[in-house]
Design an enzyme around this catalytic site. Structure first.
Site, short mmCIF file in Angstrom:
data_model
loop_
_atom_site.label_atom_id
_atom_site.label_comp_id
_atom_site.label_asym_id
_atom_site.label_seq_id
_atom_site.Cartn_x
_atom_site.Cartn_y
_atom_site.Cartn_z
N HIS A 182 0.81 -1.22 0.00
CA HIS A 182 0.00 0.00 0.00
C HIS A 182 0.84 1.27 0.00
O HIS A 182 0.30 2.37 -0.04
CB HIS A 182 -0.93 0.03 1.22
C1 UD1 Z 1 -1.62 5.13 6.36
C2 UD1 Z 1 -0.28 5.56 6.95
C3 UD1 Z 1 0.74 4.46 6.71
C4 UD1 Z 1 0.24 3.11 7.20
C5 UD1 Z 1 -1.11 2.83 6.56
C6 UD1 Z 1 -1.69 1.53 7.01
C7 UD1 Z 1 0.24 7.95 6.87
C8 UD1 Z 1 1.07 8.97 6.21
N1 UD1 Z 1 0.24 6.75 6.29
O1 UD1 Z 1 -1.47 5.03 4.97
O2 UD1 Z 1 1.93 4.77 7.41
O3 UD1 Z 1 1.16 2.13 6.86
O4 UD1 Z 1 -2.00 3.90 6.92
O5 UD1 Z 1 -2.85 1.23 6.30
O6 UD1 Z 1 -0.38 8.22 7.88
N2 UD1 Z 1 -9.06 4.76 2.61
C9 UD1 Z 1 -10.27 4.13 2.56
N3 UD1 Z 1 -10.79 3.69 3.74
C10 UD1 Z 1 -10.15 3.83 4.92
C11 UD1 Z 1 -8.92 4.49 4.94
C12 UD1 Z 1 -8.37 4.93 3.78
O7 UD1 Z 1 -10.89 3.99 1.52
O8 UD1 Z 1 -10.68 3.39 5.97
C13 UD1 Z 1 -8.46 5.21 1.33
C14 UD1 Z 1 -8.76 6.65 1.04
O9 UD1 Z 1 -8.94 6.80 -0.32
C15 UD1 Z 1 -7.47 7.35 1.41
C16 UD1 Z 1 -6.42 6.29 1.12
O10 UD1 Z 1 -7.06 5.04 1.40
O11 UD1 Z 1 -7.30 8.52 0.70
C17 UD1 Z 1 -5.19 6.41 1.93
O12 UD1 Z 1 -5.48 6.48 3.33
P1 UD1 Z 1 -4.50 7.28 4.32
O13 UD1 Z 1 -4.93 7.10 5.71
O14 UD1 Z 1 -4.30 8.66 3.83
O15 UD1 Z 1 -3.11 6.58 4.08
P2 UD1 Z 1 -2.73 5.05 4.03
O16 UD1 Z 1 -2.24 4.73 2.67
O17 UD1 Z 1 -3.81 4.18 4.61
#
Ligand code: UD1
Length: 402
Positions: free
Chosen positions: A231
Site C-alpha cells: 500500500h
Molecule cells: C496510512 C499511513 C501508513 C500506514 C497505513 C496503514 C500515513 C502517512 N500513512 O497510509 O503509514 O502504513 O495507513 O494502512 O499516515 N481509505 C479508505 N478507507 C479507509 C482508509 C483509507 O478507503 O478506511 C483510502 C482513502 O482513499 C485514502 C487512502 O485510502 O485517501 C489512503 O489512506 P490514508 O490514511 O491517507 O493513508 P494510508 O495509505 O492508509
C-alpha cells in the site's frame, strides 16, 4: 491519588494492535483512566471496526471523524479537532503510537498545550525522507517526553539526534504483545476454509497418502500459498513500479497461489492504472482459490490475517509491522522496499529487503523454494510484556510528580 487520564490515540489500521495491550494494561491500574481517541484516519468497517472487535477494544470514547485527505488536510484536520478536545478534557498524558499522520498531529497539538506526550515505537528510521512516515517519526520523537523503543538501533538513532538519555526507554514491542496474545485465538479463524485452501490440502493429502508419504505432504500443503500486502505510495502510486512488482508476483504465482488482501488505496490504483488483468479473481473474500494465480481480496480483520500469515509459505510486503510479525512467526518475509526502518528484522529475523526490481524479488522467492527461506531469532524483549513495562514506567514517573 486521583486517577490520571491518559489519551490513547487510535487512528489507522496499524495503530489498533499497538494501543490494545496498553489499553488493557492501563485498565487494570487503579491510578489510570485510559481514554481511546479515534481520529478517523481509517474509517471503513474492515480497516477499523473489525480490529476493535478482534482486539476486544471498547468503542472509542472520543471520535474526531477526520477521514482521508492530502497530508496537510489530514494532519491539519486532526490538529484542529484534537485541540478542541484537549482544551476541554485536559488529560495528564497523551500516548501516540507508530508513524501515521495522526501520530504527528496529536503529538504536536499536545506538546503545544504543554501536555506530556509518550511516543510508543520511537526511534525507528528508514533514513528516507521521501517516505511520509519518516517525517512523522522524526518530528514526533523530537517533541515527545517519553520515548518507548522496540530495539537497540532505535535507541542509538535517538541518542544520535540528541534526545536526552533519561527520556529513552527500551521496552520491547507492543504490537508483538498483541500477536502473542491472539496467536491461539487466530488459529480458530475459518479463513483458510473460506478461501478453499484446506480443501485443496485434503484432496491432495488423500491422493498422496496412497503413496505412504502423508506427514511430509501435510506440512507442504498447509504452506501452499504466499501472502502479499502492498500500500506504500512509492509502490502503488507509481504505475511503472506497481507493474514491475506485479510482473514478479505473476511469475511467482505460476509456482504457488498468491493471496493479496488489498488496501483501499491499492485497489483504487489497480483500477486507475488498468492492472486488473494480473488478478485471477477480484470479487470478494469468499472467493475460492482454485489454482495458481494472484487472488485479490478486501482487507482482512486482524485474526484472519494473523492466521493466514502464520501458515504462509512466505509473505511479500511493503508494510513495516508485517516485517516484525513474520519475524516472530518464523515465516520468511520479502520486503518490497529499498530500505526498512526495522533493520532488526533483517539482522535477527526472517526478513530480506528485495526492493521492487523483479529480478531481486524472484531471487528471494527462488531461495525460499530452495531451502525454506531465512531462519531467524526473536529480538530482545519481543516477549509479550512491553505494555506492562510501559505502564510500570509511567506509574513510577507519574507518582513522582504528584
Ligand atoms: C496510512 C499511513 C501508513 C500506514 C497505513 C496503514 C500515513 C502517512 N500513512 O497510509 O503509514 O502504513 O495507513 O494502512 O499516515 N481509505 C479508505 N478507507 C479507509 C482508509 C483509507 O478507503 O478506511 C483510502 C482513502 O482513499 C485514502 C487512502 O485510502 O485517501 C489512503 O489512506 P490514508 O490514511 O491517507 O493513508 P494510508 O495509505 O492508509
Amino acid at each position: 491519588m486521583s486517577k490520571k487520564t491518559i489519551h490513547l490515540i487510535a487512528a489507522a489500521r496499524p495503530n489498533f494492535m499497538k494501543i490494545a495491550p496498553l489499553c488493557h494494561a492501563l485498565k487494570k491500574e487503579p491510578w489510570a483512566e485510559p481514554v481511546i481517541v479515534h481520529t478517523g484516519q481509517h474509517y471503513d468497517l474492515n480497516m477499523s471496526d473489525a480490529f476493535f472487535r478482534d482486539l476486544n477494544l471498547p468503542e472509542p470514547h472520543i471520535h474526531l471523524g477526520v477521514g482521508s485527505g492530502t497530508h496537510g488536510e489530514q494532519t491539519g484536520g486532526v490538529m484542529i479537532a484534537y485541540e478542541k478536545v484537549l482544551e476541554e478534557s485536559k488529560p495528564d498524558l497523551v500516548v501516540v503510537v507508530g508513524d501515521v499522520n495522526s501520530t504527528l498531529a496529536c503529538a504536536i497539538t499536545s506538546a503545544k498545550l504543554l501536555i506530556p506526550v509518550a511516543h510508543v515505537e520511537a526511534g525507528l528510521r528508514s533514513f528516507d525522507r521521501t517516505m511520509p512516515e519518516e517525517i512523522n517519526r522524526i518530528v514526533t520523537d523530537s517533541i515527545s517526553d517519553y520515548l518507548f523503543t522496540t530495539c537497540e538501533d532505535a535507541n542509538e538513532n535517538l541518542r544520535r539526534e540528541g534526545i536526552p538519555h533519561e527520556k529513552i526507554f527500551f521496552v520491547g514491542n507492543v504490537m508483538i504483545d498483541s500477536l502473542l496474545k491472539h496467536r491461539e485465538k487466530a488459529k480458530k479463524s475459518k479463513i483458510l476454509e473460506r478461501l478453499g485452501l484446506y480443501r485443496a490440502e485434503s484432496s491432495r493429502l488423500k491422493a498422496e497418502s496412497l503413496n505412504g508419504s502423508k506427514a511430509q505432504l501435510t506440512d507442504s500443503l498447509i504452506k501452499h500459498y504466499a501472502l502479499v500486502t502492498m500500500h506504500r505510495p512509492s509502490n502503488v502510486d507509481e504505475g511503472e513500479t506497481f507493474r514491475c512488482i506485479l510482473e514478479a508476483l505473476e511469475r511467482i504465482s505460476h509456482d504457488i497461489p498468491i493471496i493479496f488482501p488489498a488496501h483501499p488505496r491499492t485497489r483504487k490504483q489497480i483500477d486507475s492504472f488498468g492492472l486488473s488483468d494480473y488478478f485471477k479473481d477480484s470479487t470478494n473474500n469468499e472467493s475460492r482459490i482454485t489454482g495458481n494465480g494472484i487472488y485479490i481480496l478486501d482487507p482482512l480483520p486482524y485474526l484472519d490475517f494473523l492466521h493466514l500469515m502464520t501458515d504462509a509459505k512466505c509473505v511479500l510486503t511493503d508494510s513495516g509491522g508485517i516485517q516484525e510479525e513474520t519475524t516472530i512467526l518464523g515465516v520468511p518475509c520479502l520486503t518490497l522496499r529499498k530500505n526498512t526502518e526495522r533493520p532488526v528484522t533483517v539482522t535477527e529475523g526472517t526478513n530480506i529487503i528485495v526492493g521492487t526490481n523483479p529480478k531481486r524479488i524472484l531471487e528471494g522467492w527462488f531461495s525460499i523454494q530452495r531451502d525454506g527461506g531465512k531462519k531467524g531469532k526473536i529480538p530482545n524483549l519481543w516477549d509479550g510484556h512491553a505494555a506492562k513495562r510501559i505502564v510500570d514506567i509511567l506509574m513510577r514517573r507519574i507518582k513522582k510528580n504528584i
